[in-house]
Design a protein around this motif. Structure first.
Motif: not given
Length: 146
Positions: A88-109
Motif C-alpha cells: 500500500l505504501f511506496h517507500f522511497h528507495e534510497n535514503p542517505n545511509p550517511a544520515c542517522p535518520v536515513g539509515r534508520s527510517i526503513h527499520p523504524v517504519l
C-alpha cells in the motif's frame, strides 16, 4: 488521491439499486458518478477481469457475477487499485545511509507500515457489498422522506 476504489463501490451500488429499472451502462453510471464514461468502462473491465461483474453488450449492461455477500471491499480494492509489489505504501528507495535518520527510517517504519496495511486489509475483508447495499438502501429511504 486515487478514487478508483470509491467509484467501483458506487458502480456496485448503482447496479444493486437500479438494475431492475435501468440497463446499467457506462453512460448511466457516469451520470450518477459524474465522471467520464471512459473511466467507467476501464473500471468495468477491471471488475470483469476480477470476476466480480459480468458485462453483457447490447441490451444487458453490468451485473454482479456472484452474490453480494461473497464480494468484500478488499476484493473490490484489489480489482481496481494497483499496488506496487503488493504494498500500500511506496517507500522511497534510497535514503542517505550517511544520515542517522536515513539509515534508520526503513527499520523504524517498514514493520509499522506492514501492520497498517494488514489492519486495513482485515477490516476491508470484513465488509461485504451486501453491507454497503443495506446501508445505502437505509440511507436512501431515510433521506427520501425529508
Amino acid at each position: 488521491m486515487r478514487s478508483r476504489f470509491t467509484i467501483a463501490i458506487h458502480i456496485f451500488s448503482c447496479i444493486n439499486t437500479f438494475s431492475e429499472e435501468h440497463k446499467i451502462t457506462s453512460d448511466f453510471l457516469a451520470s450518477s458518478i459524474q465522471v467520464n464514461p471512459v473511466i467507467i468502462r476501464k473500471l468495468l473491465g477491471q471488475l470483469k477481469d476480477a470476476h466480480l461483474i459480468t458485462v453483457t453488450r447490447g441490451s444487458g449492461g453490468a451485473s454482479l457475477s456472484k452474490p453480494a455477500e461473497e464480494i468484500t471491499l478488499l476484493d473490490v480494492f484489489n480489482a481496481v487499485e494497483s499496488l506496487e509489489n503488493g504494498k500500500l505504501f511506496h517507500f522511497h528507495e534510497n535514503p542517505n545511509p550517511a544520515c542517522p535518520v536515513g539509515r534508520s527510517i526503513h527499520p523504524v517504519l517498514d514493520g509499522r507500515l506492514d501492520q497498517i496495511q494488514a489492519a486495513m486489509e482485515q477490516q476491508m475483508q470484513s465488509i461485504t457489498l451486501a453491507d454497503i447495499f443495506s446501508d445505502t438502501k437505509k440511507y436512501i429511504t431515510a433521506t427520501s422522506h425529508s
